[in-house]
Every structure is written in C-alpha cells, then in structure tokens.
Design a protein around this motif. Structure first.
Motif, PDB file in Angstrom:
ATOM      1  N   MET A  64      40.081  40.332  46.313  1.00  0.00           N
ATOM      2  CA  MET A  64      41.205  40.222  47.234  1.00  0.00           C
ATOM      3  C   MET A  64      42.056  41.486  47.139  1.00  0.00           C
ATOM      4  O   MET A  64      41.994  42.222  46.143  1.00  0.00           O
ATOM      5  N   MET A  65      42.868  41.735  48.183  1.00  0.00           N
ATOM      6  CA  MET A  65      43.816  42.848  48.167  1.00  0.00           C
ATOM      7  C   MET A  65      45.087  42.397  48.856  1.00  0.00           C
ATOM      8  O   MET A  65      45.032  41.715  49.893  1.00  0.00           O
ATOM      9  N   ASP A  66      46.261  42.748  48.270  1.00  0.00           N
ATOM     10  CA  ASP A  66      47.521  42.346  48.888  1.00  0.00           C
ATOM     11  C   ASP A  66      48.105  43.494  49.711  1.00  0.00           C
ATOM     12  O   ASP A  66      47.514  44.571  49.824  1.00  0.00           O
ATOM     13  N   ASP A  67      49.297  43.269  50.275  1.00  0.00           N
ATOM     14  CA  ASP A  67      49.917  44.251  51.166  1.00  0.00           C
ATOM     15  C   ASP A  67      50.360  45.517  50.432  1.00  0.00           C
ATOM     16  O   ASP A  67      50.634  46.542  51.063  1.00  0.00           O
ATOM     17  N   LEU A  68      50.459  45.447  49.098  1.00  0.00           N
ATOM     18  CA  LEU A  68      50.869  46.607  48.308  1.00  0.00           C
ATOM     19  C   LEU A  68      49.685  47.467  47.885  1.00  0.00           C
ATOM     20  O   LEU A  68      49.863  48.480  47.207  1.00  0.00           O
TER      21      LEU A  68
ATOM     22  N   CYS B  89      43.798  42.377  37.894  1.00  0.00           N
ATOM     23  CA  CYS B  89      44.534  42.936  39.026  1.00  0.00           C
ATOM     24  C   CYS B  89      44.873  44.379  38.713  1.00  0.00           C
ATOM     25  O   CYS B  89      45.473  44.671  37.676  1.00  0.00           O
ATOM     26  N   THR B  90      44.495  45.294  39.590  1.00  0.00           N
ATOM     27  CA  THR B  90      44.783  46.714  39.385  1.00  0.00           C
ATOM     28  C   THR B  90      45.718  47.222  40.473  1.00  0.00           C
ATOM     29  O   THR B  90      45.618  46.812  41.648  1.00  0.00           O
ATOM     30  N   ASP B  91      46.634  48.117  40.089  1.00  0.00           N
ATOM     31  CA  ASP B  91      47.613  48.641  41.039  1.00  0.00           C
ATOM     32  C   ASP B  91      46.992  49.588  42.060  1.00  0.00           C
ATOM     33  O   ASP B  91      47.606  49.877  43.086  1.00  0.00           O
ATOM     34  N   GLY B  92      45.788  50.099  41.786  1.00  0.00           N
ATOM     35  CA  GLY B  92      45.135  51.010  42.720  1.00  0.00           C
ATOM     36  C   GLY B  92      43.716  51.296  42.284  1.00  0.00           C
ATOM     37  O   GLY B  92      43.223  50.724  41.314  1.00  0.00           O
ATOM     38  N   GLY B  93      43.061  52.194  42.993  1.00  0.00           N
ATOM     39  CA  GLY B  93      41.680  52.532  42.646  1.00  0.00           C
ATOM     40  C   GLY B  93      40.697  51.463  43.095  1.00  0.00           C
ATOM     41  O   GLY B  93      41.032  50.547  43.843  1.00  0.00           O
ATOM     42  N   ASP B  94      39.487  51.582  42.596  1.00  0.00           N
ATOM     43  CA  ASP B  94      38.418  50.688  43.010  1.00  0.00           C
ATOM     44  C   ASP B  94      38.210  49.564  42.009  1.00  0.00           C
ATOM     45  O   ASP B  94      38.518  49.688  40.826  1.00  0.00           O
ATOM     46  N   LEU B  95      37.644  48.453  42.489  1.00  0.00           N
ATOM     47  CA  LEU B  95      37.177  47.388  41.605  1.00  0.00           C
ATOM     48  C   LEU B  95      35.737  47.718  41.214  1.00  0.00           C
ATOM     49  O   LEU B  95      34.781  47.216  41.801  1.00  0.00           O
ATOM     50  N   ASP B  96      35.620  48.586  40.233  1.00  0.00           N
ATOM     51  CA  ASP B  96      34.324  49.103  39.783  1.00  0.00           C
ATOM     52  C   ASP B  96      33.974  48.388  38.480  1.00  0.00           C
ATOM     53  O   ASP B  96      34.298  48.851  37.392  1.00  0.00           O
ATOM     54  N   MET B  97      33.319  47.233  38.596  1.00  0.00           N
ATOM     55  CA  MET B  97      33.080  46.378  37.436  1.00  0.00           C
ATOM     56  C   MET B  97      31.672  46.573  36.877  1.00  0.00           C
ATOM     57  O   MET B  97      30.699  46.637  37.624  1.00  0.00           O
ATOM     58  N   PHE B  98      31.575  46.671  35.550  1.00  0.00           N
ATOM     59  CA  PHE B  98      30.298  46.718  34.855  1.00  0.00           C
ATOM     60  C   PHE B  98      30.128  45.424  34.061  1.00  0.00           C
ATOM     61  O   PHE B  98      31.012  45.052  33.286  1.00  0.00           O
ATOM     62  N   PHE B  99      28.991  44.766  34.252  1.00  0.00           N
ATOM     63  CA  PHE B  99      28.635  43.614  33.424  1.00  0.00           C
ATOM     64  C   PHE B  99      27.731  44.124  32.297  1.00  0.00           C
ATOM     65  O   PHE B  99      26.727  44.796  32.550  1.00  0.00           O
ATOM     66  N   VAL B 100      28.106  43.808  31.038  1.00  0.00           N
ATOM     67  CA  VAL B 100      27.374  44.296  29.872  1.00  0.00           C
ATOM     68  C   VAL B 100      26.722  43.094  29.197  1.00  0.00           C
ATOM     69  O   VAL B 100      27.415  42.216  28.661  1.00  0.00           O
ATOM     70  N   ASN B 101      25.401  43.058  29.205  1.00  0.00           N
ATOM     71  CA  ASN B 101      24.680  41.902  28.675  1.00  0.00           C
ATOM     72  C   ASN B 101      24.690  41.891  27.150  1.00  0.00           C
ATOM     73  O   ASN B 101      24.798  42.928  26.492  1.00  0.00           O
ATOM     74  N   GLY B 102      24.536  40.704  26.564  1.00  0.00           N
ATOM     75  CA  GLY B 102      24.419  40.482  25.125  1.00  0.00           C
ATOM     76  C   GLY B 102      22.954  40.310  24.732  1.00  0.00           C
ATOM     77  O   GLY B 102      22.163  41.219  24.962  1.00  0.00           O
TER      78      GLY B 102
END
Length: 289
Positions: free
Chosen positions: A50-54, A151-164
């Motif tokens: 999601m992204m808000d107005d800010l 929640c991040t104030d800016g930039g991309d949602l660049d998520m890494f999943f690290v397996n066990g």
C-alpha cells in the motif's frame, strides 16, 4: 537456470530446489512454501502493498502465535521483538533506557522469524535506507488475520526472503547477500568498556581512566578494551576537533596510551566523521585535499 513461472488457476508458481513461490492473482500476494509444503511466508491479502498520500509505502505480512522475531539492528529490551513497534532511525541516544527507548544508533531493516510449531526460521530484509517502522503484531484489527507490517518513508519496497530452515542458515545467507564482518580484534570479544563520563571531566581524565582500570583489577574484573569517547577532542569552546587532544584533560597523550598498553588494554578512540570549519588545522586539511 532461472526458475520458470507456471500459471495455475489462482496464482503463478515459481519452483526452486528448496522453495515454491506463489503469486496469487486476486487479491495479489506472495506465499512461500518449502519442499515439505510448510508455509514459510504469506502476505496479508488485499493489504499486501500500500502507499498513502505522503508517499509512504507499507507491506503487510501474516503472522501467528508461534512466531518469534529477532534482529532489527540495535534495539532495547528482550531479544524477542514480538508485539514491538520499532522505528528505524539513527540517533545519538545518550542515556537511553535499556528496556523501553527507541530508536538507537543502528538502522538495519532485517529480522529473523522463528516459528516454534514448525521449528523453521526465515529472514526478511528490506533493501532500503529510508527511515521506517516495523510493527511486529502490536497493531491488531479484527477485520484481518494477525499481521506485522513494514512502513518506509520513501524508496522502494525491495524485500528479500532469506530461507533457513535453521537460524544459522538464515544468518549465513543474509551475510552472503550483504557482506560478512572481518575477524574482530581478539580484545573486542572480551569485556569492553565505554562511557562519556571520564572524557567529559575537565582535568586529569587520563588519571581517572587509569584509576578505573585499577578498580577493575582490584575487583578481579578482566578488562580487554576501552573505547575513548570523543571528549578527549573537546576544546574550551565546546567544539570537538578530530585528531586533536585536550591537554588539560590529557597532559601527555603518548604516555597515557603507553600506560594503557602496559595494562594489556586495547584503546579505541572515537573519531568524528567530519572536520569543522573552525578546526585549528582546517586550512591544512582543505589544502591537502
């Protein structure tokens, strides 16, 4: 060989040697299963991204009562961060409360989730240096499955999943991604002490620190490292000038360092990452590039 996506009725699926990633179509979301078909990770459907107005970006994940969370860089309180809401922001948190203060100095948007029902661990890393917030189940809504969010104030949602599946596997693979630490100096593994108290004294700081070492020895407390706070560079005008010594506090810095070495203590001096324009050697440094 890169995994090839396979379209099914409700999702797209990507298969690796150990994992199956499912991208649900409607509502969109990510699900990750291991080769035992254990669900390791799941987005909160209809609220995944999601992204808000800010311009702040949000990512919601499903969690359950068996999940425990570790990591997040430098944080106060228990090692387990379940039900914590934590801000990612570097701050000089002098005198912080060891249980409740937040944030502290180090901003590392990575955590390990261990599920005590499955006995499996996984890591989540957000490759984003903006200020951000993690809520690990403190926020609660009866309209949704139990969730955590980033929640991040800016930039991309660049998520890494690290397996066990083990915690040590997660740490090894995470550091494969971000880089591993060099072997630290041996004294740093022992008892290291630091405080602003001594270097903020106005006189005879060197004698006060050596007296502290004598107190440790008298009480059979082995001390291996002393980290010298930046007050040794603080001049009468209140400014801290890197690479300079306040000679009211340290009459003979070379002798002080020699005395510390004789006690078998590694001395680590704080160096500010910048030179003030009022620094006595500013012109020399500027002309030297």
């Amino acid at each position: 060989m890169a995994p090839r996506p396979r379209e099914c009725a409700d999702d797209w699926r990507l298969q690796t040697d150990n994992l199956e990633v499912r991208l649900t179509k409607d509502p969109f979301g990510i699900e990750i299963y291991d080769d035992d078909e254990t669900l390791l990770y799941e987005d909160l459907k209809e609220r995944s991204f999601m992204m808000d107005d800010l311009g702040r970006r949000w990512h919601y994940s499903v969690i359950d009562d068996h999940d425990h969370f570790y990591g997040f860089g430098e944080k106060t309180g228990s090692l387990i961060k379940r039900l914590r809401n934590m801000k990612m922001h570097q701050i000089d948190a002098c005198g912080h409360d060891a249980v409740l203060s937040d944030p502290l100095y180090k901003h590392i948007p990575f955590y390990i989730r261990f599920n005590d029902a499955t006995g499996k661990a996984a890591g989540i890393f957000y490759n984003n240096s903006f200020d951000s917030t993690f809520d690990m189940g403190r926020e609660w809504s009866g309209y949704w499955d139990h969730y955590s969010y980033y929640c991040t104030d800016g930039g991309d949602l660049d998520m890494f999943f690290v397996n066990g599946p083990r915690v040590r596997d997660v740490v090894e693979r995470y550091t494969d991604l971000t880089g591993k630490s060099v072997l630290p100096p041996l004294p740093s593994i022992g008892y290291a002490h630091t405080t602003m108290f001594y270097t903020e004294l106005q006189h005879d700081v060197d004698k006060s620190i050596l007296k502290f070492f004598d107190i440790c020895e008298k009480n059979e407390i082995p001390i291996d490292e002393f980290q010298l706070a930046s007050g040794y560079t603080c001049m009468p005008n209140g400014k801290r000038y890197a690479f300079c010594w306040n000679n009211d506090k340290f009459k003979d810095p070379a002798k002080f360092i020699s005395d510390v070495e004789k006690r078998g203590v590694l001395l680590v001096s704080n160096v500010k990452p910048g030179i003030l324009t009022s620094h006595p050697h500013f012109a020399e440094y500027q002309n030297g590039g």
